[in-house]
Design an enzyme around this catalytic site. Structure first.
Site, PDB file in Angstrom:
ATOM      1  N   TRP A  99     -28.700  -6.513 126.887  1.00 10.91           N
ATOM      2  CA  TRP A  99     -29.003  -6.988 128.130  1.00 10.91           C
ATOM      3  C   TRP A  99     -29.681  -8.519 128.752  1.00 10.91           C
ATOM      4  O   TRP A  99     -29.790  -8.569 129.050  1.00 10.91           O
ATOM      5  CB  TRP A  99     -30.432  -6.598 127.337  1.00 10.91           C
ATOM      6  N   ASP A 166     -37.395 -11.382 127.596  1.00 14.02           N
ATOM      7  CA  ASP A 166     -37.533 -10.118 127.805  1.00 14.02           C
ATOM      8  C   ASP A 166     -38.054  -9.182 126.776  1.00 14.02           C
ATOM      9  O   ASP A 166     -37.638  -8.952 125.688  1.00 14.02           O
ATOM     10  CB  ASP A 166     -35.977  -9.901 128.456  1.00 14.02           C
ATOM     11  N   LYS A 190     -40.367   1.949 127.039  1.00 11.62           N
ATOM     12  CA  LYS A 190     -39.933   2.286 125.728  1.00 11.62           C
ATOM     13  C   LYS A 190     -40.693   2.330 125.205  1.00 11.62           C
ATOM     14  O   LYS A 190     -40.858   2.521 124.088  1.00 11.62           O
ATOM     15  CB  LYS A 190     -39.510   1.290 125.228  1.00 11.62           C
TER      16      LYS A 190
HETATM   17  C1  PLP Z   1     -33.593  -1.467 128.645  1.00 14.07           C
HETATM   18  C2  PLP Z   1     -34.134  -2.610 128.496  1.00 14.07           C
HETATM   19  C3  PLP Z   1     -33.468  -3.268 130.289  1.00 14.07           C
HETATM   20  C4  PLP Z   1     -32.717  -2.463 131.095  1.00 14.07           C
HETATM   21  O1  PLP Z   1     -34.066  -1.363 131.428  1.00 14.07           O
HETATM   22  P1  PLP Z   1     -34.191  -1.105 132.847  1.00 14.07           P
HETATM   23  O2  PLP Z   1     -36.162  -0.987 133.676  1.00 14.07           O
HETATM   24  O3  PLP Z   1     -33.583   0.433 132.770  1.00 14.07           O
HETATM   25  O4  PLP Z   1     -33.630  -1.830 133.848  1.00 14.07           O
HETATM   26  C5  PLP Z   1     -33.646  -4.354 129.863  1.00 14.07           C
HETATM   27  N1  PLP Z   1     -33.523  -5.228 128.298  1.00 14.07           N
HETATM   28  C6  PLP Z   1     -34.346  -4.593 127.311  1.00 14.07           C
HETATM   29  C7  PLP Z   1     -34.270  -5.413 125.783  1.00 14.07           C
HETATM   30  C8  PLP Z   1     -34.234  -3.353 127.112  1.00 14.07           C
HETATM   31  O5  PLP Z   1     -34.379  -2.512 125.969  1.00 14.07           O
END
Ligand code: PLP
Length: 356
Positions: A99, A166, A190
């Site tokens: 990511w 993030d 998540k």
């Molecule tokens: C799942 C995830 C993403 C991507 O998320 P999307 O909503 O599918 O774009 C980005 N960063 C992390 C740390 C993730 O776990």
């Protein structure tokens, strides 16, 4: 059979979130209409948006001067929105997984990217510690929890420049000092809601310092000004997010949730470390994620990995297959996962080991 849901994302939600969402699909806030068919500008939905925003601020103790946004496009959209809005010339990134790499790739479209450190050479099995953040960068970006590799930075790093994180897979799992950050973003699927909405927490003062024209929808200021209602927001995931936020408050807030999360992860890591058959993939215990626990079978038992997945599924355990870039197993222990599910997994590991 009762299922034990260890999926990495979309992932387990509280029963309360699912039940209340199902109810509102039939009859939303006594309107006699489904939440799927009312205007996002109705007073009933505006109340949902207002309460969700207020609860994010309350639970994360967000100080004055920040806006909370609910946007579409996933966390991946933030990979470009962050540099679009914040990078004048140069930004610093820490590369701790896929990511983070994806975020770096997007940032390169906007200017110079200084990757201050990377653990790529070790398949992202640790968090780099020795790095210097350049003081002439416009911001420093990092990923708090590396969902695929099971590493986590459970602290708010010091940064001489604006800090961007993030937090997609560990937001609401520990208290954070929001005042250190300029942008925090998290895809909801998540630890919060069904896929479709991303929470963005942005320091208002951090905006408006770049010269480039920004498309209206990608400009944070558009959404700050319109309270996430510039266009139709992802109504249903926001409704579900509110149910989860209320649930988090009932649980006693983020500190109480953190204690539960630490107990769940602690029990599973202890079982992995005590086993002769399983081993963790993250080398330094300080880097181990409490959200995504990654483990494999030791070389001696490697060929039994598939058998263990089958053994576990016979007990209702789902979603423990590791990401293809790590292999083995990944047990995601998000906030809504009960301790009971962790105990069932540990028991399955012990019984499987005893049978060999
Ligand atoms: C799942 C995830 C993403 C991507 O998320 P999307 O909503 O599918 O774009 C980005 N960063 C992390 C740390 C993730 O776990």
């Amino acid at each position: 059979m009762k299922k034990h849901n260890f999926y990495a994302g979309p992932s387990i939600l509280s029963q309360q979130t699912i039940k209340n969402t199902a109810d509102a699909i039939l009859n939303f806030a006594d309107t006699g209409l489904s939440v799927l068919e009312v205007s996002h500008r109705s007073k009933e939905f505006q109340a949902v948006m207002d309460e969700a925003t207020a609860l994010v601020k309350e639970l994360l103790e967000i100080p004055e001067g920040y806006s909370v946004l609910f946007l579409g496009g996933g966390a991946s959209m933030q990979f470009c929105m962050v540099p679009y809005n914040l990078m004048a010339k140069k930004a610093a990134y820490l590369e701790t997984g896929t990511w983070a790499s994806n975020a770096i790739k997007e940032a390169r479209l906007f200017g110079e990217v200084d990757v201050v450190a990377s653990s790529r050479e070790a398949n992202f099995s640790y968090i780099p510690k020795d790095y210097t953040i350049p003081t002439d960068a416009d911001y420093f970006h990092f990923t708090t929890n590396n969902t695929i590799y099971g590493t986590e930075m459970r602290y708010d790093p010091e940064s001489p420049v604006r800090l961007v994180a993030d937090m997609s897979s560990d937001i609401f799992s520990r208290p954070i000092d929001v005042s250190k950050y300029d942008v925090i973003y998290a895809g909801a699927q998540k630890n919060l809601a069904p896929a479709g909405v991303t929470i963005v927490i942005v320091r208002d003062e951090a905006l408006g310092h770049v010269d480039r024209p920004i498309p209206t929808m990608l400009d944070y200021r558009t959404h700050v000004k319109k309270g996430s209602m510039f266009n139709t927001p992802p109504v249903l995931p926001i409704f579900s997010a509110l149910q989860t936020l209320r649930y988090y408050k009932e649980l006693g807030g983020i500190r109480a949730i953190e204690q539960m999360d630490l107990r769940k992860a602690g029990a599973l890591y202890e079982a992995i470390d005590a086993s002769r058959m399983f081993q963790g993939t993250v080398t330094d215990p300080a880097d181990r994620s409490i959200m995504n626990v990654c483990f494999v079978m030791t070389p001696e038992y490697k060929e039994l990995e598939k058998d263990f997945i089958d053994f576990a599924s016979a007990r209702g355990i789902v979603g423990i297959k590791g990401h293809r870039s790590v292999g083995g197993f990944r047990a995601s222990l998000y906030n809504a996962l009960p301790m009971e599910s962790v105990e069932v997994l540990i028991k399955a590991m012990k019984d499987f080991e005893a049978s060999k």
